[in-house]
Design a protein around this motif. Structure first.
Motif, mmCIF file in Angstrom:
data_model
loop_
_atom_site.group_PDB
_atom_site.id
_atom_site.type_symbol
_atom_site.label_atom_id
_atom_site.label_comp_id
_atom_site.label_asym_id
_atom_site.label_seq_id
_atom_site.Cartn_x
_atom_site.Cartn_y
_atom_site.Cartn_z
ATOM 1 N N GLU A 133 1.089 -0.794 -0.259
ATOM 2 C CA GLU A 133 -0.280 -0.226 0.519
ATOM 3 C C GLU A 133 1.163 1.157 0.123
ATOM 4 O O GLU A 133 2.295 0.889 0.607
ATOM 5 C CB GLU A 133 -1.025 0.100 0.872
ATOM 6 C CG GLU A 133 -1.721 1.209 1.339
ATOM 7 C CD GLU A 133 -2.958 1.496 0.269
ATOM 8 O OE1 GLU A 133 -3.439 2.806 -0.010
ATOM 9 O OE2 GLU A 133 -3.562 0.587 -0.142
ATOM 10 N N ASP A 134 0.412 2.519 -1.025
ATOM 11 C CA ASP A 134 1.086 3.762 -0.755
ATOM 12 C C ASP A 134 0.584 4.304 0.634
ATOM 13 O O ASP A 134 -0.185 4.185 1.048
ATOM 14 C CB ASP A 134 0.615 3.974 -2.151
ATOM 15 C CG ASP A 134 1.456 5.927 -1.953
ATOM 16 O OD1 ASP A 134 2.481 5.488 -1.842
ATOM 17 O OD2 ASP A 134 1.149 7.010 -2.526
ATOM 18 N N LEU A 165 -5.718 2.893 13.224
ATOM 19 C CA LEU A 165 -4.327 2.645 12.713
ATOM 20 C C LEU A 165 -5.375 3.362 10.305
ATOM 21 O O LEU A 165 -6.129 2.433 10.283
ATOM 22 C CB LEU A 165 -3.642 2.047 12.778
ATOM 23 C CG LEU A 165 -3.094 2.181 14.227
ATOM 24 C CD1 LEU A 165 -1.752 0.526 14.120
ATOM 25 C CD2 LEU A 165 -2.548 3.290 15.008
ATOM 26 N N VAL A 166 -4.853 4.488 10.224
ATOM 27 C CA VAL A 166 -4.946 4.801 8.834
ATOM 28 C C VAL A 166 -3.794 5.141 8.391
ATOM 29 O O VAL A 166 -2.641 5.321 8.957
ATOM 30 C CB VAL A 166 -6.226 5.951 8.618
ATOM 31 C CG1 VAL A 166 -6.397 5.391 7.526
ATOM 32 C CG2 VAL A 166 -7.087 4.902 9.285
ATOM 33 N N GLY A 171 -5.614 6.546 2.732
ATOM 34 C CA GLY A 171 -6.723 6.244 3.520
ATOM 35 C C GLY A 171 -7.071 5.265 3.917
ATOM 36 O O GLY A 171 -8.339 4.340 4.167
ATOM 37 N N TYR A 172 -5.622 4.446 3.764
ATOM 38 C CA TYR A 172 -6.563 2.876 3.906
ATOM 39 C C TYR A 172 -6.094 2.380 5.536
ATOM 40 O O TYR A 172 -5.360 2.477 6.260
ATOM 41 C CB TYR A 172 -5.133 2.252 2.993
ATOM 42 C CG TYR A 172 -5.352 0.939 3.579
ATOM 43 C CD1 TYR A 172 -6.637 -0.051 1.898
ATOM 44 C CD2 TYR A 172 -4.570 -0.152 3.723
ATOM 45 C CE1 TYR A 172 -6.152 -1.109 2.061
ATOM 46 C CE2 TYR A 172 -4.808 -1.959 3.460
ATOM 47 C CZ TYR A 172 -5.682 -2.216 2.889
ATOM 48 O OH TYR A 172 -5.663 -3.778 2.342
ATOM 49 N N PRO A 190 0.965 -1.444 5.974
ATOM 50 C CA PRO A 190 2.616 -1.121 4.531
ATOM 51 C C PRO A 190 3.865 -1.324 4.417
ATOM 52 O O PRO A 190 4.267 -0.933 5.691
ATOM 53 C CB PRO A 190 2.104 0.356 4.667
ATOM 54 C CG PRO A 190 0.883 -0.156 5.509
ATOM 55 C CD PRO A 190 1.149 -0.620 6.355
ATOM 56 N N LEU A 191 4.285 -2.073 3.645
ATOM 57 C CA LEU A 191 5.924 -2.080 3.081
ATOM 58 C C LEU A 191 6.612 -0.233 3.221
ATOM 59 O O LEU A 191 7.754 -1.068 3.900
ATOM 60 C CB LEU A 191 6.239 -3.005 1.691
ATOM 61 C CG LEU A 191 7.051 -3.445 1.302
ATOM 62 C CD1 LEU A 191 7.610 -5.234 2.132
ATOM 63 C CD2 LEU A 191 7.544 -3.748 0.003
ATOM 64 N N LYS A 192 5.990 0.162 3.368
ATOM 65 C CA LYS A 192 6.786 1.110 3.101
ATOM 66 C C LYS A 192 6.812 2.766 4.538
ATOM 67 O O LYS A 192 7.072 3.469 4.760
ATOM 68 C CB LYS A 192 6.760 2.462 2.488
ATOM 69 C CG LYS A 192 6.625 1.836 0.421
ATOM 70 C CD LYS A 192 5.862 3.180 -0.320
ATOM 71 C CE LYS A 192 6.745 2.079 -2.020
ATOM 72 N NZ LYS A 192 5.859 2.930 -2.835
ATOM 73 N N CYS A 193 6.047 1.225 5.417
ATOM 74 C CA CYS A 193 5.277 2.155 6.987
ATOM 75 C C CYS A 193 5.559 0.814 7.298
ATOM 76 O O CYS A 193 5.060 1.222 9.135
ATOM 77 C CB CYS A 193 3.876 2.709 6.787
ATOM 78 S SG CYS A 193 4.106 4.210 6.055
#
Length: 214
Positions: A133-134, A165-166, A171-172, A190-193
């Motif tokens: 997810e972005d 958590l979003v 806004g996922y 999310p992979l980036k977070c």
């Protein structure tokens, strides 16, 4: 409102890394319980030769009945405090073993991409996964067990966001709770977070406390 005895250790979990949280929980006996604060409070804490008032935020971890010197995170002042006298705090008690299982599973998922299912003593199932997810940052939209007003809310009006958590900017929803025949908590990271591991841990703790009270 439970009584917290003098000599107890109060740690600001928000300011600890996931590694530090896991090390703290691992240092406790398997049968130990720790408190998790659900509302802000104030303690009289030892600070060198002095005793000072310290504000305690929601989701602080309270450990009683142990020698503070044996806790690996106690050296991190002002993250950890020792109470100078008995006090009362809004908190919920939870098994240290339960929190350690959550911390270790989350470490495996965030650091090694080794995600899966963890079944806790309370018959609660935690499902962890990584998604493409972005994501630039993660926001807490509210908590089940620690309701309070957010600074960004309009004056005189409570924040009405659904607990969880979003990710932003998309806004996922990352954290979902299913209460029914089987209590299930789904966390999608999310992979980036992945660096927000402590926030993920506290979100899971919030959901566990909520389900355990049902």
């Amino acid at each position: 409102m439970p009584r917290v005895l003098a000599g107890s250790v109060v740690l600001e979990a928000w300011r600890l890394t996931l590694h530090e949280l896991a090390a703290l929980l691992k240092s406790l006996d398997d049968q130990s319980r720790v408190g998790v604060t659900t509302r802000p409070g104030v303690i009289l804490a030892r600070l060198g030769e002095r005793a000072v008032d310290v504000a305690v935020p929601p989701f602080a971890i309270v450990v009683s009945g142990v020698d503070p010197a044996t806790l690996p995170a106690i050296s991190k002042v002002p993250v950890a405090y020792v109470t100078a006298r008995d006090t009362w705090l809004d908190l919920k008690w939870v098994s240290a073993r339960t929190l350690l299982a959550v911390a270790e599973a989350l470490k495996g998922c965030v650091l090694e991409n080794n995600c899966g299912v963890v079944t806790l003593d309370e018959n609660i199932e935690i499902r962890l996964g990584v998604v493409e997810e972005d994501c630039q940052e993660v926001h807490a939209t509210g908590f089940y067990t620690a309701p309070y007003h957010y600074a960004g809310a309009k004056p005189g009006r409570p924040y009405t966001g659904e607990p969880g958590l979003v990710s932003q900017p998309g806004g996922y929803r990352l954290l979902e709770v299913s209460a029914g025949g089987r209590e299930v908590v789904n966390l999608k990271i999310p992979l980036k977070c992945r660096e927000h591991a402590t926030l993920y841990f506290l979100g899971l703790v919030d959901a566990i406390l909520y389900l355990a009270d049902r």
